[in-house]
Write an enzyme that holds these catalytic residues in place. Sequence first.
Site, PDB file in Angstrom:
ATOM      1  N   ASP A 172       0.864  -1.173   0.000  1.00 24.05           N
ATOM      2  CA  ASP A 172       0.000   0.000   0.000  1.00 24.05           C
ATOM      3  C   ASP A 172       0.907   1.232   0.000  1.00 24.05           C
ATOM      4  OD1 ASP A 172      -2.260   1.782   0.594  1.00 24.05           O
ATOM      5  OD2 ASP A 172      -1.367   1.871   2.595  1.00 24.05           O
ATOM      6  N   ASP A 180      -1.665  -0.593   5.973  1.00 23.57           N
ATOM      7  CA  ASP A 180      -1.860  -0.069   7.332  1.00 23.57           C
ATOM      8  C   ASP A 180      -3.276   0.361   7.627  1.00 23.57           C
ATOM      9  OD1 ASP A 180      -1.634   3.402   7.573  1.00 23.57           O
ATOM     10  OD2 ASP A 180      -1.750   2.333   5.681  1.00 23.57           O
ATOM     11  N   ASP A 233      -7.114  -1.149   3.488  1.00 24.62           N
ATOM     12  CA  ASP A 233      -6.228  -2.261   3.119  1.00 24.62           C
ATOM     13  C   ASP A 233      -6.704  -3.598   3.693  1.00 24.62           C
ATOM     14  OD1 ASP A 233      -4.447  -0.423   1.922  1.00 24.62           O
ATOM     15  OD2 ASP A 233      -3.582   0.005   3.880  1.00 24.62           O
TER      16      ASP A 233
END
Length: 823
Positions: A501, A717, A721
């Site tokens: 990410d 995080d 996600d």
Amino acid sequence: MSNQPACTLCELPVEESGVTADGEAFCCAGCREVYDALGDIESVEADDVRDARADSSEDDSEERVVPDGCETTFLEVDGMYCATCEAFIESVAGEADGVSSVSSSYVTDTVRIDHDPAVASVEELKTEISQLGYSAYDREDSISRRRADNWATGRIAVGVLMGMTVMLQYLLIIYPTYFGGLFYDERTTEFFTQALASDLATPFYIVIGALTTIVLAVTGKPILQGAYVAVKTRSPNMDLLVAIAAVSAYLYSTLSIAVGGPHIYYDVTVAIVVIVSVGGYYESEIKRKATERLSDLTAVQVDEARRLLETGETEDVAVDDLEPDERVLVRAGERIPIDGTVVDGEAAVDEAVVTGESLPVTKVGGDDVIGGSTVSDGTLTIRVGEDATSTVDRISELVWDLQSGTHGIQKLADKLATIFVPLVLVLATVVTVVYLILGYGVTAALLVGLTVLIVSCPCALGLATPLAVAAGIRDALERSIVVFDDSVFERLRDADTVVFDKTGTLTTGDMTVVDADCDADLLERAATLERQSAHPIGEAIAAEGPVADGGAVEEDTVAVTDSETGGADSDDADAERVESFESHRNGVFGVVDGEEIVVGHPDLFRDRGWAVPDAIEQRIAESRDTGRVPVAVGRDGSAEGVILVGDDLREGWAETLTAISETGTEVVVLTGDDARAADRFREHAAVDLVFAGVPPEGKAETVERLKRRGQTVMIGDGTNDAPALAAADLGIALGGGTAMAADAADIALVDDDLSSVDTVFDLARATDRRVKGNIGWAFCYNGIAIPLAVTGLLNPLFAAVAMGISSLLVVTNSSRSLLDDEA
């Protein structure tokens, strides 16, 4: 809503303004980019991915639909140890009246039940599951959680204390009759031998049998329960193999007392149960201590909302009680409880936790807002959306479906047990029958059969996985890495693809000033003005500006904290210097020390009749292409400089990506942020693919498609996600992220240190080698001991000693540091 086409990639509704191409519809450009890059891999279509996921579980072969009148209840269940437990609970609880579907996950110790509350209440569901030998309770019930923890500790304490008492009798009285002069002189040994052979020894044997019964029933309860479930579901596991050896020695010894036989082997039962139970308890304690490190994670789900009444008053209500078209009031600093539309007010809304967008978005009347996002400044009145649901709750459901859609993976030892258990049982039975045919008598034949079972007892095999895993969890914890799922070390071999990410993972996720193209005095005044604002961009400028006494501004300025600027005293001083202050949608205006200051978008300057030089316009245009937010700053009628604001790159990001790429692993950057913010990663040599503007559902589908190419690891995080973390073969969450991300992940990096990613892979591979080494030793031991037992060269006592030595070697091997082996 029902007439809208669905996105080909993620199935979200596609608006009229959506992206279409070649007959396919996409909710956003990000989903189309993913589909164009991965849609043709092995002819993988979106439906194929969903079908493959559904086919992984017979119970989930159809799309889950909650019937009308039913509600969904989540229960925490203590005592689920493997996929066999999952299947058992689902099959039994699913047959209860009023229950439409059951899905369980031993990884998260949770069961999801769709049921009619009028027919099956929550309390009845708890009873239904608990009577199977498990402990079911509400996830929020901390008292039951502590009670379960205390019971587990007490169970082990009982086993150790009672087991020591039993073994003491064996050491002082029984073993000397076997080993002669090794313990006592000849006369003492003869005395014990005669005493134990007389009828006077029967009460002594009964006491030892009673103590062993307590050990087997109390300490060994989880083992017996696991064995029962294995038999019930016809899925042999390690619990069944351990239980067979322990119970066989127990029954033989009890029968021997009843018929006046000379030998009892309760010590075998005690040793097996206590060794395996203590090993499993040690593993659980290490995991519990590890998860306590994450107590500071942020929870983003909202339980209550402030409903706005027709009278203009407000009342606090549960989010579940909100109805479509009702209005809720959300103030600065609060999370929006539910998806809806702004009907009044103006505010900057931080949607990063849900969408991955690092920059806040200004919302005004008519704009849609996402449940779970945060109002940074201002106040909004929101009309509840048609479905009266929160995007965060929808993501939570998606996370659960991904986690529980594929049953938890059994431990390697359990897989081996499916072959080993039947072989041992058949071998022990055949040996017993052969000895009976050869005329050795019932007692002798049973003794040889028992010896085969005991030497085959998988104490070493049973300890091989939990102790090696505990060592991995322990070594990880020492490096601020928390492992949630012990199957990580069996699932992860060599990753083929690692997906990162962007926001909050490769970047810090915090808005900071990355460059200031203006003189120090103007920046200081802009910072003073912005300290009156609650907008995230304004806060970044306020933190970055120098203190009132001026000084040169370095390009890599360190953010100034309250303590460095004098805290409350500095705030008071700023307020005295700011003679007027106006907050606008696109910036702020005010008078600082008698001088007019504007900080914001060029349009704000034009609205006030201020000049914006061509050089400033060009600088702003160039800056937008980098994914940064350019903020014009000026005074007394003209813009004089540009401040660039953005989320800064996390330290060590480039080295981490390079190190992973050098192992031959594909590196992918996947973000909900726009393409410009992700462009910097496209230029990095270690990055193979970059997908930007992808929604949470699209991230999960992207990971599913990448998994078709090989083992896929996801690192993120935020809540956005979580679905991708759950869908990946291995999910790694940064500890500073949200609780939902941690719940969906298998591993969390507490210190937000990306360099720990390499350590994670090293630990996983080292633990896997340690597990295989332990199991290899266990089978080597069995390869020697079983033939000796079959030929009658071993009796149960020597088999127990050999078993103990084997277990000790596994314990010693597992206690060594894993990464020291790599040095």
